[in-house]
Design a protein around this motif. Structure first.
Motif, PDB file in Angstrom:
ATOM      1  N   UNK A  14       4.928   7.383   0.483  1.00 20.37           N
ATOM      2  CA  UNK A  14       5.201   6.711   1.753  1.00 20.37           C
ATOM      3  C   UNK A  14       4.640   5.295   1.691  1.00 20.37           C
ATOM      4  N   UNK A  15       5.451   4.349   2.136  1.00 18.43           N
ATOM      5  CA  UNK A  15       5.045   2.947   2.217  1.00 18.43           C
ATOM      6  C   UNK A  15       4.165   2.765   3.451  1.00 18.43           C
ATOM      7  N   UNK A  16       2.884   2.441   3.233  1.00 21.34           N
ATOM      8  CA  UNK A  16       1.924   2.275   4.333  1.00 21.34           C
ATOM      9  C   UNK A  16       1.474   0.827   4.491  1.00 21.34           C
ATOM     10  N   UNK A  43      14.033   3.693   0.634  1.00 22.66           N
ATOM     11  CA  UNK A  43      13.922   5.081   1.105  1.00 22.66           C
ATOM     12  C   UNK A  43      14.287   5.244   2.567  1.00 22.66           C
ATOM     13  N   UNK A  44      14.532   4.131   3.271  1.00 18.68           N
ATOM     14  CA  UNK A  44      14.855   4.202   4.689  1.00 18.68           C
ATOM     15  C   UNK A  44      13.657   4.099   5.598  1.00 18.68           C
ATOM     16  N   UNK A  45      12.469   3.852   5.037  1.00 22.17           N
ATOM     17  CA  UNK A  45      11.275   3.702   5.874  1.00 22.17           C
ATOM     18  C   UNK A  45      11.414   2.463   6.750  1.00 22.17           C
ATOM     19  N   UNK A 104       0.870  -1.173   0.000  1.00 20.31           N
ATOM     20  CA  UNK A 104       0.000   0.000   0.000  1.00 20.31           C
ATOM     21  C   UNK A 104       0.909   1.226   0.000  1.00 20.31           C
ATOM     22  N   UNK A 105       0.684   2.114  -0.950  1.00 18.91           N
ATOM     23  CA  UNK A 105       1.556   3.272  -1.123  1.00 18.91           C
ATOM     24  C   UNK A 105       0.720   4.548  -1.137  1.00 18.91           C
ATOM     25  N   UNK A 106       1.142   5.520  -0.343  1.00 18.25           N
ATOM     26  CA  UNK A 106       0.575   6.865  -0.433  1.00 18.25           C
ATOM     27  C   UNK A 106       1.377   7.659  -1.446  1.00 18.25           C
ATOM     28  N   UNK A 107       0.669   8.304  -2.371  1.00 19.46           N
ATOM     29  CA  UNK A 107       1.285   9.257  -3.290  1.00 19.46           C
ATOM     30  C   UNK A 107       0.652  10.621  -3.063  1.00 19.46           C
TER      31      UNK A 107
END
Length: 589
Positions: free
Chosen positions: A133-135, A577-579, A86-89
């Motif tokens: 952001x990776x959610x 990305x370091x998430x 699931x990705x937030x754009x």
């Protein structure tokens, strides 16, 4: 010299009193070389194969006041309830004109799903930028309908003319044989200020963002994702000095040690280092055009392992989970989300905390000074601030698959040296700071070591600020800044290494400002900046990105150089990305 205490305030005012023009934005889809628009080297969130289901959260909202922008959320239809990713754009822009950098955040049911700041415009440049952001770990939150809001407070009037626009959507990638759904949290609980979501202001070390929760009776693992963002007087906390030296050093007081402290029911439960984010109006606004600092537009949370407390959290009583910022001095904006994993083979688990050596270690740094002042009033010397703590937190939980004992073993360090050379006409301050974390989480089922997750972080920061009073009354300010984000993670199962990854994000830049006696920018010269981003892992993933600028225009851009075949290749389930991730949540098998 600028008046005492003017370091941040006068430059912020100067940044909004421009008498210089900007460079026109490059045409869409053209090479970034020659562009003045936002250009970064960061990777996007990697995607699994397949077509995603899309849920639009808001579209082309206008942010021109201090109101929130509410939206209603419903999960995607026809896309199942388990997703491989699931990705937030989100896409933002600001019209040409005068505007501060603003804090932007997006919320759902009290939980933060994006946190960052905005790019400043110029009189002829309307910058735009994209964030992701990776959610995936928040899938439990996204399975239910809820109310959300975007918060981006912005002043628009005859002086501050930049109007900000933004859109955001969620992309759901259905699980498949090629991209199975990973193990994710069963529930996500917010630590925030209201049911829809917002940050909490932490003015002092004793202020907290907290939630009192009665959790399920079968909690097996728990993690806390923490955001602590410096604001107002604390925006340039890394340049401040202890109160006893503030007058002599002509700097802000309160010291420059900041660290987030996590507690459960008042007991120390973990530490989250504070990253020294620098916003696009920070110190010298021209340094950050067109490339902002590390994570400036898209903050990454820091994940704290609270699994040793799982047995306590499952006992049916309400428990208060809280975050404070040691050294907060007006102020930090904070939020956090508690991720809970449950034992699906048991309705009730039991357990206890058996060791916690963090409790007796107060976050009190050691301060040193070699400052001296001669008969002419010239000040030279260093101020040092140092703290290192090693702690072990251990607890067990009796699960359906046996007693699981988890040990969190960490060493956190903070080392800062500020060097001053102050005369009647020159003010030279060099800040060298390094925040470090070395840690591992070990889990045992009985006597068998089932899993070990190692994570280390380095946050280096170097700020060289050299201000000279000119004979015509102007001030010339040469600023050089280097900041970095280094992360190493490693996962072992049964004592055998399974996966390791490294993330390196470095930004360096410099510029010379000339201000008049009214603190308006007369000119600037010599702007140059570079960003280098690198990611690699033990499975063969490789990402390289680099961008350089001079005179606020992109002069060089590369992607993939240094990777095999000169091409970036990143597996869809990784976190270039370091998430944050935590061991078994990484790999789908």
């Amino acid at each position: 010299m600028l008046p005492k205490g003017c370091f941040s305030r006068c430059l912020a005012v100067a940044g909004l009193s421009l008498v210089l023009g900007g460079v026109a934005q490059a045409a869409p889809d053209s090479s970034p070389i020659g562009s003045a628009n936002v250009t970064v080297a960061d990777p996007t969130v990697p995607r699994p194969p397949g077509q995603p289901c899309v849920v639009q959260l808001f579209s082309d909202d206008t942010f021109n006041d201090f109101g929130t922008r509410p939206y209603s959320y419903a999960p995607p239809t026809g896309c199942g309830t388990r997703w491989s990713k699931v990705v937030l754009e989100a896409d933002f822009s600001v019209t040409a004109g005068v505007q501060f950098d603003r804090t932007a955040s997006i919320w759902l049911s009290g939980v933060n799903i994006y946190f960052g700041t905005t790019q400043e415009p110029s009189s002829t440049l309307a910058p735009s930028w994209h964030v992701e952001r990776d959610l995936t770990d928040y899938s439990a939150l996204l399975r239910n309908a809820g109310q959300g809001q975007a918060v981006l407070y912005n002043i628009v009037d005859s002086t501050y003319t930049g109007v900000i626009h933004g859109s955001a959507r969620l992309l759901f990638y259905p699980a498949s044989a090629a991209a199975p759904a990973p193990q994710v949290a069963d529930a996500v609980y917010p630590l925030g200020s209201d049911p829809v979501g917002n940050t909490v202001t932490l003015n002092t070390s004793s202020d907290q963002v907290a939630a009192t929760l009665t959790l399920p009776s079968n909690v097996e693992r728990a993690y806390l994702d923490v955001f602590t963002q410096s604001q107002h007087n604390d925006e340039f906390w890394y340049t401040c000095v202890p109160d006893q030296y503030a007058s002599e050093a002509q700097e802000c007081g309160g010291g420059n040690f900041r660290e987030a402290e996590v507690s459960i029911d008042g007991q120390a439960a973990g530490v989250a280092p504070v990253y020294p984010w620098i916003y696009t109006g920070g110190i010298d606004l021209f340094i950050w055009k067109p490339t902002p600092g590390v994570q400036t537009l898209n903050f990454m949370p820091y994940r704290v392992d609270l699994t040793p407390f799982a047995g306590i959290l499952s006992n049916g009583s309400p428990h208060t989970v809280a975050v404070s910022v040691q050294g907060a001095n007006n102020y930090f904006s904070a939020t956090a989300a508690l991720l809970v994993y449950q034992d699906h083979g048991a309705k009730q688990v039991s357990g206890a905390l058996v060791r916690n050596t963090l409790v007796n270690q107060l976050p009190t740094p050691t301060i040193g000074s070699t400052l001296t002042q001669d008969s002419s009033g010239n000040v030279t010397g260093d101020i040092t601030t140092n703290l290192s703590r090693h702690f072990v937190i251990e607890g067990y939980v009796n699960t359906s698959h046996g007693r699981v004992t988890t040990t969190v073993d960490q060493t956190v360090g903070f080392a800062d040296t500020q060097t001053f050379n102050i005369t009647a006409t020159d003010y030279h301050q060099i800040s060298d700071q390094l925040t470090t974390v070395q840690g591992e989480s070990r889990s045992k089922i009985g006597a068998f070591l089932s899993g070990e997750f190692k994570a280390s972080f380095r946050y280096p920061l170097h700020v060289d600020y050299n201000q000279t009073s000119e004979t015509n009354g102007d001030y010339s300010i040469l600023t050089s800044i280097k900041q970095g984000y280094d992360q190493h993670t490693g996962l072992s199962l049964g004592g055998f290494p399974l996966y390791a990854a490294d993330v390196h994000n470095k930004v360096a830049g410099s510029d010379t400002l000339v201000l008049n006696s009214s603190f308006q920018i007369v000119s600037h010269s010599g702007q140059q900046a570079t960003q280098d981003f690198a990611f690699h892992d033990s499975l063969g993933s490789c990402y390289r990105g680099s961008v350089s600028s001079a005179d606020n225009v992109v002069t060089a851009y590369s992607s993939g150089q240094g990777c095999p075949g000169g091409q970036n290749h990143v597996f869809w389930f990784t976190h270039p990305d370091g998430s944050p991730y935590q061991g078994s949540t990484l790999l789908p098998w």
